[in-house]
Design an enzyme around this catalytic site. Structure first.
Site, PDB file in Angstrom:
ATOM      1  N   HIS A  40      -4.122   4.106   6.686  1.00 32.29           N
ATOM      2  CA  HIS A  40      -2.963   3.751   5.860  1.00 32.29           C
ATOM      3  C   HIS A  40      -1.677   4.157   6.559  1.00 32.29           C
ATOM      4  CE1 HIS A  40      -5.613   3.037   2.353  1.00 32.29           C
ATOM      5  NE2 HIS A  40      -6.302   4.046   2.854  1.00 32.29           N
ATOM      6  N   ASP A  56       0.838  -1.210   0.000  1.00 30.54           N
ATOM      7  CA  ASP A  56       0.000   0.000   0.000  1.00 30.54           C
ATOM      8  C   ASP A  56       0.871   1.257   0.000  1.00 30.54           C
ATOM      9  OD1 ASP A  56      -1.845   2.006   0.562  1.00 30.54           O
ATOM     10  OD2 ASP A  56      -2.220   1.335   2.617  1.00 30.54           O
TER      11      ASP A  56
END
Length: 573
Positions: free
Chosen positions: A381, A208
């Site tokens: 995130h 990610d």
């Protein structure tokens, strides 16, 4: 005469037969935020990871959603072994109903993820034909060539997993959306499994990249929970709390704060109601008896005892908070003394909508809290330190940054180089650009069919830039329809030209301008009538040419011009 003898050379045999490659590819999620969809392919087996959507930009008039182009998969339906889901956000599960109209495959995911997918498919009447499997932490799913197992991660929604695909050449790890949080809400990440993977050896890491430009480490959920409680304790009026419906951890923090402050909760928004139902059923949300309010109680409950938990943190036009801000909600209005909390960060492209909601709420007299200064939101995130830790833990041979706009992928690439991954082992790919790995080599392969498909009123169509451009021009410049009737025999104008405008000019002297345009056009068309020009395309071309020049000279812009020419046989006088 002596002829020379020609020797025919036999083709040389290769020293060894090249082994089949493992193909890693993305049909969405690279160079963009949203519509994540990745694939691992070996011989006759394809493992899919996620199938998400993204929302259209403001200029994509008439488009509801954007999903991956799946032409490549449609050519190989029997090779798709399963779809594995990292978590339940729309950018990872939103395209599933549209895929299942054309393909059939089992779906694996965490309990909450599967619950959200089932609810979504029920709306599309597709659940009866789908084979669901709930992921267990230490489960392994084996096929003939490939096998898949999982490790739990921390994200802004429970039941988030990383996916491991074991191939003949090594393990390929897809992190999903993740961060490292030592004081999370709910279950912790499986650090032991991650370390085991790294010690065993990871062939390729797909990681990610969303926060690859953000320094430090993402804020812990525990810190956010403390801030939420403190703010609600300080408020003397109602609290309107807007967040992503899928952020179950944040919802539980609000429930805890409500309990501590002797407040009750009113839930507004269909997606919020759905997540509360599924979250309670699966044990992710724990709500004290009697805490939830009915809409009819909102007007009789003292303001200092109310929390309104609602959708609209992104300024979505039809969301509850947006309608409250605009004064169009049927049951809830803003009162002086209300406090509105935006517990989210604007998604790229939504900044204008969010700011507009904030402005309207402030004009109505509410105190609005938003932004990083209040510690009321943390990203799901990982920031740069989280990303470093993932790379160092996995120690991959090859590194592929995923899930992010191009600058984010490049930032992640540089980060990986900085901590020791050789640059020739890092691959920044595009959607449809596969990476082929064998025991002996790695290279980029031939580009696969990829791109975007549009969902418009429930129907899926290919991305057609010309159509979108035309819609944008219609929206920006308006439409002008020219209607006239011609004598089919003499080519003389019987009536018209009449100019009908929509969304073009609303200036005070528009009627005078249009009369001048009609007169100007009529004079120009008189020449075609005199020549007895019978071809409609010539008349249409002349109409467009004359009006475009006229309006540009008057207004410096031109509408989209349509001609409606009707031919009749005029009765003899």
């Amino acid at each position: 005469m002596e002829h020379s003898k020609l020797k025919t050379q036999k083709p040389q045999k290769t020293s060894r037969h090249l082994p089949p490659a493992v193909r890693i590819f993305a049909l969405g999620g690279l160079g963009e935020i949203g519509k994540n969809m990745y694939g691992i392919e070996y011989k006759n087996e394809i493992i899919l990871i996620d199938a998400g959507l993204k929302f259209p930009d403001a200029h994509m008039n008439g488009v509801d959603y954007i999903i991956p182009d799946i032409r490549y998969l449609l050519d190989k339906p029997q090779q798709i072994k399963a779809l594995f889901l990292t978590h339940g956000h729309e950018d990872h599960i939103g395209a599933i109903p549209y895929l299942l109209r054309h393909l059939s495959f089992p779906i694996y995911g965490g309990a909450l993820t599967i619950g959200l997918v089932k609810a979504k498919l029920e709306e599309h009447k597709l659940t009866n034909s789908v084979d669901f499997h709930i992921i267990q932490d230490h489960e392994r799913v084996s096929f003939q060539q490939l096998s898949v197992h999982f490790f739990r991660t921390i994200h802004s929604i429970p039941d988030a997993f990383g996916i491991v695909v074991d191939t003949p050449y090594g393990s390929i790890v897809h992190t999903g959306d993740f961060k490292f949080d030592m004081t999370p809400e709910g279950k912790t990440a499986d650090l032991h499994k991650m370390m085991q993977l790294g010690e065993k050896g990871v062939l390729a890491l797909l990681s990610d990249s969303t926060n690859s430009e953000r320094e430090g480490q993402s804020l812990s959920e525990q810190t956010v929970g403390e801030s939420v409680l403190e703010l609600i304790q300080q408020c003397e009026g109602r609290v309107l709390f807007a967040t992503f419906a899928s952020n179950v951890h944040r919802l539980q923090q609000v429930i805890h704060a409500a309990s501590e402050c002797n407040r009750r909760i009113l839930i507004l928004g269909r997606s919020m109601e759905k997540i509360f139902s599924i979250g309670q059923e699966l044990g992710h949300l724990h709500i004290p008896q009697g805490m939830l309010m009915d809409m009819k109680e909102i007007h009789t409950t003292p303001h200092h005892q109310v929390i309104i938990l609602c959708t609209g943190s992104q300024g979505e036009p039809n969301a509850a908070l947006t309608r409250i801000a605009a004064g169009s909600h049927r049951h809830v209005q803003i009162f002086p003394g209300d406090m509105v909390v935006f517990s989210s960060s604007p998604i790229p492209g939504n900044v204008f909508q969010v700011n507009r909601s904030i402005d309207m709420l402030m004009r109505s007299g509410a105190a609005v809290l938003y932004g990083a200064e209040y510690d009321i939101h943390t990203s799901g995130h990982g920031s740069r330190e989280d990303l470093k830790l993932m790379i160092r833990t996995m120690r991959p041979k090859y590194f592929i940054p995923i899930h992010g706009e191009y600058r984010m992928l490049v930032s992640h690439q540089k980060l990986a180089e900085h901590i020791g991954i050789p640059s020739n082992r890092i691959y920044v790919l595009n959607n449809g650009e596969p990476l082929l790995i064998t025991k002996y080599h790695v290279r980029k392969g031939r580009t696969l069919p990829s791109g975007s498909s549009f969902v418009i009123r429930g129907k899926v169509g290919r991305h057609e830039p010309e159509l979108i451009d035309e819609r944008n021009r219609l929206a920006q410049d308006g439409v002008l329809i020219v209607a006239l009737v011609l004598n089919n025999e003499t080519c003389q104008m019987i009536s018209g030209p009449d100019l009908i405008r929509r969304g073009f000019v609303y200036v005070r002297d528009a009627n005078e301008l249009m009369k001048t345009a009609e007169s100007h056009l009529k004079s120009a068309l008189y020449g075609l009538a005199q020549k007895k020009e019978a071809r409609c395309e010539i008349w249409e071309r002349k109409i467009s040419e004359v009006l475009q020049n006229f309006f540009y000279s008057q207004l410096q812009r031109t509408p989209v011009i349509f001609s409606s020419i009707h031919k009749v046989t005029h009765p003899t006088q």
